[in-house]
Design a protein around this motif. Structure first.
Motif, short mmCIF file in Angstrom:
data_model
loop_
_atom_site.label_atom_id
_atom_site.label_comp_id
_atom_site.label_asym_id
_atom_site.label_seq_id
_atom_site.Cartn_x
_atom_site.Cartn_y
_atom_site.Cartn_z
N SER A 26 -6.09 -0.44 -2.14
CA SER A 26 -5.16 0.13 -3.12
C SER A 26 -5.49 -0.33 -4.52
N ASP A 27 -4.90 0.37 -5.47
CA ASP A 27 -4.90 0.01 -6.88
C ASP A 27 -6.31 -0.10 -7.45
N VAL A 28 -6.60 -1.18 -8.19
CA VAL A 28 -7.89 -1.32 -8.88
C VAL A 28 -9.03 -1.42 -7.88
N GLU A 29 -8.79 -2.02 -6.74
CA GLU A 29 -9.83 -2.09 -5.70
C GLU A 29 -10.21 -0.68 -5.24
N ASP A 30 -9.22 0.21 -5.13
CA ASP A 30 -9.48 1.60 -4.76
C ASP A 30 -10.26 2.33 -5.86
N ILE A 31 -9.92 2.06 -7.11
CA ILE A 31 -10.64 2.67 -8.23
C ILE A 31 -12.09 2.21 -8.24
N ASN A 32 -12.33 0.90 -8.07
CA ASN A 32 -13.70 0.38 -8.05
C ASN A 32 -14.50 0.96 -6.89
N ALA A 52 0.82 -1.22 0.00
CA ALA A 52 0.00 0.00 0.00
C ALA A 52 0.85 1.26 0.00
N LYS A 53 2.04 1.21 0.58
CA LYS A 53 2.88 2.41 0.64
C LYS A 53 3.52 2.72 -0.71
N ARG A 54 3.56 1.76 -1.61
CA ARG A 54 4.18 1.95 -2.91
C ARG A 54 3.17 2.02 -4.05
N SER A 55 1.90 1.96 -3.74
CA SER A 55 0.88 1.92 -4.77
C SER A 55 0.83 3.25 -5.53
N PHE A 56 1.01 3.19 -6.83
CA PHE A 56 0.98 4.41 -7.64
C PHE A 56 -0.40 4.70 -8.20
N LEU A 57 -1.35 3.77 -8.06
CA LEU A 57 -2.71 4.02 -8.53
C LEU A 57 -3.58 4.65 -7.44
N GLY A 58 -3.08 4.67 -6.24
CA GLY A 58 -3.83 5.30 -5.15
C GLY A 58 -4.12 4.32 -4.03
N THR A 59 -4.18 4.86 -2.85
CA THR A 59 -4.53 4.11 -1.66
C THR A 59 -5.47 4.97 -0.84
N THR A 86 -10.21 1.58 -18.83
CA THR A 86 -8.78 1.32 -18.93
C THR A 86 -8.06 2.22 -17.94
N VAL A 87 -7.19 1.62 -17.13
CA VAL A 87 -6.39 2.40 -16.20
C VAL A 87 -5.32 3.10 -17.02
N ARG A 88 -5.25 4.41 -16.94
CA ARG A 88 -4.37 5.21 -17.78
C ARG A 88 -2.90 4.87 -17.60
N SER A 89 -2.45 4.73 -16.37
CA SER A 89 -1.01 4.56 -16.13
C SER A 89 -0.50 3.16 -16.47
N THR A 90 -1.37 2.15 -16.46
CA THR A 90 -0.91 0.79 -16.75
C THR A 90 -1.46 0.24 -18.06
N ASN A 91 -2.43 0.93 -18.65
CA ASN A 91 -3.09 0.49 -19.87
C ASN A 91 -3.76 -0.88 -19.69
N ARG A 147 -7.96 8.68 -13.01
CA ARG A 147 -7.06 7.53 -13.19
C ARG A 147 -7.49 6.60 -14.31
N ILE A 148 -8.72 6.80 -14.84
CA ILE A 148 -9.22 5.85 -15.83
C ILE A 148 -9.78 6.56 -17.06
N ASP A 149 -9.86 5.80 -18.16
CA ASP A 149 -10.57 6.21 -19.37
C ASP A 149 -11.73 5.24 -19.55
N VAL A 150 -12.92 5.75 -19.72
CA VAL A 150 -14.10 4.90 -19.91
C VAL A 150 -14.12 4.39 -21.34
N ASN A 151 -14.23 3.08 -21.49
CA ASN A 151 -14.34 2.47 -22.82
C ASN A 151 -15.80 2.28 -23.22
N LYS A 152 -16.62 1.86 -22.25
CA LYS A 152 -18.01 1.54 -22.57
C LYS A 152 -18.83 1.54 -21.28
#
Length: 138
Positions: A29-35, A3-10, A114-119, A89-94
């Motif tokens: 963190s990461d995708v779980e945080d985005i969701n 969690a301390k190194r997560s670049f997508l957010g925590t 799509t997560v912008r930083s990791t594609n 942090r994301i681009d909506v595809n659909k």
């Protein structure tokens, strides 16, 4: 991922929880945080947050509207606009609406992104209930 190194957010999990052993706040963190952020964004009414009065979607105001093609397009646009402004942090595809359970009062909103930083591509499903949940049995 640490969690301390997560670049997508925590951030705090929602609803907030505390670890039984350390009494620390449970972080996600990461995708779980985005969701989690997407779920909060779709469930929040505009004006609910004092410091961000335009944050949210106001989906609860649309409960009694007839589910026409025009209305489905409006909901998709409302969600896409909210994500555009409040989830960088994301681009909506659909965005899809599954109304197969409409008679039961439930519509599934699927956001493919799509997560912008990791594609990397992911999806998020939000259950939108048109009827109020009660425990009254008939």
């Amino acid at each position: 991922m640490d969690a301390k190194r997560s670049f997508l957010g925590t951030g705090w999990g929602f609803p907030p929880q505390f670890d039984d052993i350390t009494s620390a706040v449970v972080m996600i963190s990461d995708v779980e945080d985005i969701n989690s952020s997407l779920g909060i964004l779709l469930a929040t009414r505009q004006g609910e947050r004092v410091m961000q009065p335009t944050y949210g979607c106001n989906l609860d105001e649309l409960v009694f509207e007839p589910l026409t093609t025009t209305f489905k397009t409006y909901i998709k646009d409302l969600i896409a606009t909210a994500i555009l402004y409040y989830e960088p942090r994301i681009d909506v595809n659909k965005i899809d609406l599954d109304d197969s359970e409409e008679l039961q009062g439930k519509i599934l909103i699927t956001v493919e992104y799509t997560v912008r930083s990791t594609n990397s591509r992911f999806n998020f499903v939000y259950p939108y209930y048109k009827t109020e949940g009660t425990e009254i049995r008939k």
